[in-house]
Design a protein around this motif. Structure first.
Motif, short mmCIF file in Angstrom:
data_model
loop_
_atom_site.label_atom_id
_atom_site.label_comp_id
_atom_site.label_asym_id
_atom_site.label_seq_id
_atom_site.Cartn_x
_atom_site.Cartn_y
_atom_site.Cartn_z
N ALA A 269 -83.32 -65.41 38.68
CA ALA A 269 -83.07 -64.03 39.12
C ALA A 269 -84.31 -63.14 39.08
CB ALA A 269 -81.94 -63.42 38.30
N PRO A 270 -85.20 -63.27 38.07
CA PRO A 270 -86.40 -62.43 38.12
C PRO A 270 -87.24 -62.63 39.38
CG PRO A 270 -86.13 -63.38 35.94
CD PRO A 270 -85.10 -64.03 36.82
N VAL A 271 -87.28 -63.86 39.89
CA VAL A 271 -88.02 -64.11 41.13
C VAL A 271 -87.37 -63.37 42.29
CG1 VAL A 271 -88.87 -65.88 42.71
CG2 VAL A 271 -88.73 -66.36 40.25
N ARG A 272 -86.04 -63.45 42.37
CA ARG A 272 -85.34 -62.75 43.44
C ARG A 272 -85.51 -61.25 43.31
NH1 ARG A 272 -81.35 -66.62 41.97
NH2 ARG A 272 -80.15 -65.02 40.87
N ALA A 273 -85.52 -60.74 42.07
CA ALA A 273 -85.67 -59.31 41.88
C ALA A 273 -87.05 -58.82 42.30
CB ALA A 273 -85.42 -58.97 40.41
N VAL A 274 -88.07 -59.61 42.02
CA VAL A 274 -89.43 -59.23 42.44
C VAL A 274 -89.52 -59.13 43.95
CG1 VAL A 274 -91.81 -60.08 42.55
CG2 VAL A 274 -90.58 -60.10 40.38
N ILE A 275 -88.77 -59.97 44.65
CA ILE A 275 -88.77 -59.94 46.12
C ILE A 275 -87.92 -58.78 46.64
CG2 ILE A 275 -88.12 -61.21 48.20
CD1 ILE A 275 -88.74 -63.78 46.65
N ASP A 276 -86.75 -58.57 46.04
CA ASP A 276 -85.80 -57.58 46.56
C ASP A 276 -86.15 -56.15 46.15
OD1 ASP A 276 -84.50 -59.70 47.67
OD2 ASP A 276 -82.87 -59.76 46.19
N VAL A 277 -86.50 -55.95 44.86
CA VAL A 277 -86.82 -54.60 44.37
C VAL A 277 -88.13 -54.65 43.59
CG1 VAL A 277 -84.50 -53.61 44.36
CG2 VAL A 277 -85.21 -55.06 42.46
N PRO A 278 -89.24 -54.91 44.26
CA PRO A 278 -90.51 -55.11 43.55
C PRO A 278 -90.93 -53.91 42.73
CG PRO A 278 -90.87 -54.84 45.92
CD PRO A 278 -89.41 -55.02 45.72
N GLU A 279 -90.64 -52.71 43.20
CA GLU A 279 -91.07 -51.51 42.47
C GLU A 279 -90.37 -51.39 41.11
OE1 GLU A 279 -87.44 -50.49 44.79
OE2 GLU A 279 -89.28 -51.63 45.13
N LEU A 280 -89.19 -51.99 40.97
CA LEU A 280 -88.47 -51.98 39.70
C LEU A 280 -88.73 -53.25 38.89
CD1 LEU A 280 -84.99 -50.59 40.84
CD2 LEU A 280 -86.89 -49.32 39.86
N ALA A 281 -88.78 -54.37 39.56
CA ALA A 281 -88.82 -55.66 38.85
C ALA A 281 -90.20 -56.01 38.34
CB ALA A 281 -88.31 -56.76 39.78
N LEU B 292 -93.80 -57.89 34.06
CA LEU B 292 -95.11 -57.79 33.40
C LEU B 292 -94.96 -57.39 31.93
CD1 LEU B 292 -97.32 -56.06 36.15
CD2 LEU B 292 -97.35 -58.46 35.41
N THR B 293 -94.04 -56.48 31.65
CA THR B 293 -93.81 -56.10 30.26
C THR B 293 -93.33 -57.29 29.45
OG1 THR B 293 -93.22 -53.85 30.93
CG2 THR B 293 -92.48 -54.57 28.76
N TRP B 294 -92.40 -58.04 30.02
CA TRP B 294 -91.89 -59.23 29.33
C TRP B 294 -93.02 -60.24 29.07
CZ3 TRP B 294 -91.81 -64.32 31.18
CH2 TRP B 294 -91.09 -65.23 30.40
N ALA B 295 -93.86 -60.47 30.07
CA ALA B 295 -94.93 -61.46 29.93
C ALA B 295 -95.94 -61.04 28.87
CB ALA B 295 -95.63 -61.65 31.28
N LEU B 296 -96.32 -59.78 28.84
CA LEU B 296 -97.30 -59.31 27.85
C LEU B 296 -96.73 -59.39 26.44
CD1 LEU B 296 -98.83 -56.25 29.74
CD2 LEU B 296 -99.96 -58.43 29.23
N LEU B 297 -95.47 -58.99 26.29
CA LEU B 297 -94.87 -59.04 24.96
C LEU B 297 -94.62 -60.48 24.52
CD1 LEU B 297 -92.44 -55.99 25.12
CD2 LEU B 297 -94.53 -56.21 23.77
N MET B 298 -94.34 -61.37 25.44
CA MET B 298 -94.22 -62.79 25.08
C MET B 298 -95.53 -63.31 24.50
SD MET B 298 -91.27 -64.36 25.47
CE MET B 298 -91.59 -66.09 25.84
N ARG B 299 -96.62 -62.76 24.96
CA ARG B 299 -97.94 -63.19 24.48
C ARG B 299 -98.28 -62.57 23.12
NH1 ARG B 299 -101.71 -64.23 22.14
NH2 ARG B 299 -103.83 -64.82 22.81
N PHE B 300 -97.95 -61.29 22.95
CA PHE B 300 -98.44 -60.59 21.76
C PHE B 300 -97.34 -60.22 20.76
CE2 PHE B 300 -101.52 -59.57 25.15
CZ PHE B 300 -102.67 -60.06 24.55
N ALA B 301 -96.10 -60.10 21.17
CA ALA B 301 -94.99 -59.75 20.26
C ALA B 301 -93.72 -60.39 20.79
CB ALA B 301 -94.84 -58.24 20.15
N ARG B 302 -93.62 -61.69 20.65
CA ARG B 302 -92.58 -62.48 21.29
C ARG B 302 -91.17 -61.98 20.97
NH1 ARG B 302 -92.79 -67.77 23.32
NH2 ARG B 302 -90.76 -68.78 23.48
N ARG B 303 -90.95 -61.57 19.75
CA ARG B 303 -89.62 -61.15 19.34
C ARG B 303 -89.13 -59.96 20.16
NH1 ARG B 303 -88.70 -59.83 13.07
NH2 ARG B 303 -89.30 -62.02 12.96
#
Length: 406
Positions: free
Chosen positions: A139-151, A156-167
């Motif tokens: 679904a995140p892939v579909r969201a990036v295509i359908d509503v890129p300004e929101l998704a 990006l927030t999820w990816a950065l926090l997975m790297r530095f603050a996974r919890r």
């Protein structure tokens, strides 16, 4: 020092409650909506699940002086999304929730049933779970295509926090989604929505298709993907969980919650790692206070079920599912790993995964059930009975040469 001894596990419990709630409440709401719940019924389901977690976590922890963490079945909620509405609508889904709770109680009362669930080959169980959540994780892939300004900000927030603050990755992604919705100018929904949580009773109905396509897979997923791993996590930290008591009480609580929209309660796995580990408290005998705090925190969060539901309804559906998919990506990875790591049974696991992920419906029964059937039949078909090693023919004994058994 005693105050800090109490504060440290209490803080761990509150953090675990916030992380657990924020990481998967969108999955629960999406699942309930998928099987036909209206907004009030979905908010009711979230409320009673939080209440059930609070009652069980506090009661069991006080009774056994162990950090016994309870959670709703996140894989079960993902199953609801994958299964969708049955012919009987939400009342049929409620009937399936009720039967699932009864089966969990039965597993606690009849030891061989729990052992039978535990005996399901890990590759097949992992493949079924992976097939159930695959569409959500896409679904995140579909969201990036359908509503890129929101998704895009959410991903990006999820990816950065997975790297530095996974919890905090999924809670952070959820916060980014809320900000994106507010910035996009969506308004009016909160003022018109009922933000006060209230239990909504739904009279259960029992249909054959709902029992086969929803109740049985929900029971299997909850046992194989929540209760069994939860037991393993607790054993890792040295806690002999009273399985019978946990299954009977969580199954009974599921039955009580079902008419109000609660789909399944069970042992926590991820949350258990947050409350039962040494970071909670150096003394294992003091960690049970963390799950008491977790239960009270969940009850407090449950009072915001109406607000949570209203926020979800304000969001584009694809964005809500995208946040849920991000929460389930680690589960998809571990499920795929358990499905294909062992060479023996790999083909059966792949068949289970493909059939489950197909989303097929045959005779009104969803793909999770048919995936288990197809995988089990494939395993039986490809099973080869191990033959004993060939014995060398008897011959003259040569000096200095001995057999392998020496």
């Amino acid at each position: 020092m005693p105050r800090w001894d109490t504060a440290q596990p209490a803080l761990a419990g509150v953090v675990s409650a916030v992380v657990g709630y924020a990481s998967s409440f969108a999955v629960v709401l999406a699942g309930l909506r998928a099987v036909g719940a209206n907004p009030a019924q979905a908010a009711s389901g979230l409320l009673v699940l939080c209440t059930g977690i609070a009652v069980l976590a506090v009661g069991l922890s006080l009774r056994y002086r162990m950090p016994i963490s309870i959670a709703w079945s996140t894989p079960g909620a993902a199953l609801l999304v994958a299964t969708g509405a049955n012919a009987g609508g939400f009342p049929a889904a409620v009937g399936a929730f009720l039967v699932c709770g009864a089966l969990i109680v039965l597993a606690g009362l009849v030891p061989w049933l729990a052992r039978a669930i535990d005996a399901i080959p890990r590759p097949i169980a992992g493949a079924m779970l992976a097939g159930v959540i695959l569409s959500l994780c896409a679904a995140p892939v579909r969201a990036v295509i359908d509503v890129p300004e929101l998704a895009i900000p959410v991903v990006l927030t999820w990816a950065l926090l997975m790297r530095f603050a996974r919890r905090w990755a999924v809670p952070g992604a959820l916060a980014a989604a809320v900000v994106a919705i507010a910035v996009s100018g969506v308004d009016g929904g909160l003022s018109q929505a009922s933000l006060r949580p209230a239990p909504v009773f739904t009279m259960p109905e029992f249909t054959v298709t709902a029992l086969i396509s929803l109740a049985l897979p929900l029971f299997l997923v909850t046992m194989a993907a929540q209760n069994v791993p939860g037991m393993a996590v607790m054993a890792t930290y040295g806690y002999p969980v009273p399985l019978r008591a946990v299954l009977v009480t969580s199954g009974a609580a599921t039955m009580v919650a079902a008419p109000f929209g609660g789909h399944a309660l069970n042992l926590a796995a991820i949350t258990a790692a947050l409350t039962a580990g040494p970071d909670t408290h150096p003394d294992p005998a003091r960690r049970w206070t963390a799950t008491v705090a977790l239960g009270l925190g969940q009850l407090t969060l449950g009072l915001g079920a109406g607000l949570a539901t209203a926020l979800v309804l304000l969001s584009p559906p694809v964005l809500v599912i995208a946040v849920a998919g991000l929460a389930l990506i680690p589960a998809l990875g571990s499920s795929l790993a358990s499905a294909v790591t062992e060479p023996e049974g790999r083909e059966a696991a792949v068949v289970t995964f493909v059939v489950t992920a197909s989303g097929m419906t045959v005779l009104g029964v969803g793909s999770a059930f048919w995936g288990l059937v197809a995988g089990g039949l494939t395993a039986l078909l490809l099973h080869r009975r191990r033959l004993p090693a060939p014995v060398a023919p008897a011959g003259p004994v040569t000096a200095g040469v001995t057999g392998r058994g020496d």
